[in-house]
Design a protein around this motif. Sequence first.
Motif, PDB file in Angstrom:
ATOM      1  N   HIS A 107       0.845  -1.192   0.000  1.00 50.75           N
ATOM      2  CA  HIS A 107       0.000   0.000   0.000  1.00 50.75           C
ATOM      3  C   HIS A 107       0.884   1.247   0.000  1.00 50.75           C
ATOM      4  N   GLU A 110       2.014   3.459   3.182  1.00 52.71           N
ATOM      5  CA  GLU A 110       2.652   2.841   4.343  1.00 52.71           C
ATOM      6  C   GLU A 110       4.178   2.849   4.190  1.00 52.71           C
ATOM      7  N   ARG A 169      -3.596   4.309  -1.135  1.00 60.19           N
ATOM      8  CA  ARG A 169      -3.046   2.988  -0.818  1.00 60.19           C
ATOM      9  C   ARG A 169      -2.998   2.100  -2.056  1.00 60.19           C
ATOM     10  N   HIS A 228       2.480  -4.523   6.450  1.00 59.75           N
ATOM     11  CA  HIS A 228       1.643  -3.321   6.310  1.00 59.75           C
ATOM     12  C   HIS A 228       1.774  -2.431   7.540  1.00 59.75           C
ATOM     13  N   SER A 229       1.095  -1.274   7.498  1.00 57.39           N
ATOM     14  CA  SER A 229       0.977  -0.461   8.713  1.00 57.39           C
ATOM     15  C   SER A 229      -0.423   0.134   8.778  1.00 57.39           C
TER      16      SER A 229
END
Length: 430
Positions: A107, A110, A169, A228-229
């Motif tokens: 994404h 991130e 994203r 991810h974040s």
Amino acid sequence: MGGSFLLFSYLLSVFASLPSFTVVKADSDLTRPSFTPINRDLYHSSDDLIEQIKSLVHRHPDKLTVETIKAGNKGYTSEITVVTYCQSRKETDDKSKFRILLSFGQHGRELITSELALRILSILSEEQFLPKMDRASLNGTLENVVIKVVPMENLNGRKLVEAGNLCERRNGRGVDLNRNWSVDWGKKEKDYDPYEENPGIAPFSEPETQIMRKIAISFDPHIWVNVHSGMEALFMPYDHKNRTPDGLPSQRMRLLLEELNNVHCHKRCMIGSGGGSVGYLAHGTATDYMHDVVRVPMSFTFEIYGDNTATLKDCFKMFNPVDHTTFKRVLNDWSAAFFTIFKLGPHQIDVHSKAAVSSMDKWVSIDEYFDGYLMGRRNRYGKKMEVLEVGMQEIRTYFRLFLLSSVLLLFMFCSRISKTGRQIVSAIPI
Ligand SMILES: [Zn+2]
């Protein structure tokens, strides 16, 4: 450039609209923008990060190799850089080694995840070190592993973020790369938001997803982690159901995650199935595909950082640490977590059991093998990529027709033999 122009217009309009305010009041408002910009002192630009990684590989040709895979369709192209770590470069393709595939930056917004990829590669090359790492035992552990790292899966989306679209994203043409895989693809929940979760026109419609599938099928990893974040969590399958798979492999996954949570996440991480823990089901995700189709024994999605105090549009702050201390802490904690995986992973799974699973149990459709084959050709003859993409559908159709006609011919051949056979049999008793 666009950002500074916008900021200038913003300053101008605020200044013009507040003639009755005192200068002091206007100043105090202006120093607090409604969103946090990318902290360039902490974060690399995408070009710089890829450049840093390539020069790191250059300095360590004994252990690291890098390749750039390109693909495209309908005038949209993308490229993915893949770094392979193996203590002895010649053994990169040795299938008796334990294989780990890690992807970062799926994404665009991130950014912290790609910084973590660079940190992990720097430690693997021994240019940087973990605070409490015993190098001798680590070298012993790494002797039998091959690690593939995709530091920035979604380069085109990341470029949009860097151009000022901090909440983006999706990829460069608006598709969420973590909804474009084939397991339960295209199913939409009631709260479906196309801005966030557009799955594309078909499974694997996106070049980025095609490249990742090709890497996964050919590398056939024992561990997959999609990094991810947005929160702190350690997820295992399923994303499209609110439960985890049954059986021993699932228990092993959970045990490893619990260990990581205790040792590295300070027990803050949420653990469980993505679909059951995050509050919504996700369809067509990479991790569900890795688990169900590629049959990766340990398939995970890690969420390494999130700030739930950030306002809705303040995406850089929501998904990435904005101060130096937190930035450093996140990179230290999570690089240590990955080295724990490199150490514990091979003890959890028998390398050869994966081979048995692959040959007997694993099923990947003809289309998938075929796409993988064509992708390989595309890489070698980069310029012919468009032609091949257009021709892919036809080739697939011809291939199916060829299979069908072969079956028919075989059937006709067999029925002729059996007729001949019957004549002989009926001739005997009389
Ligand atoms: Zn994400």
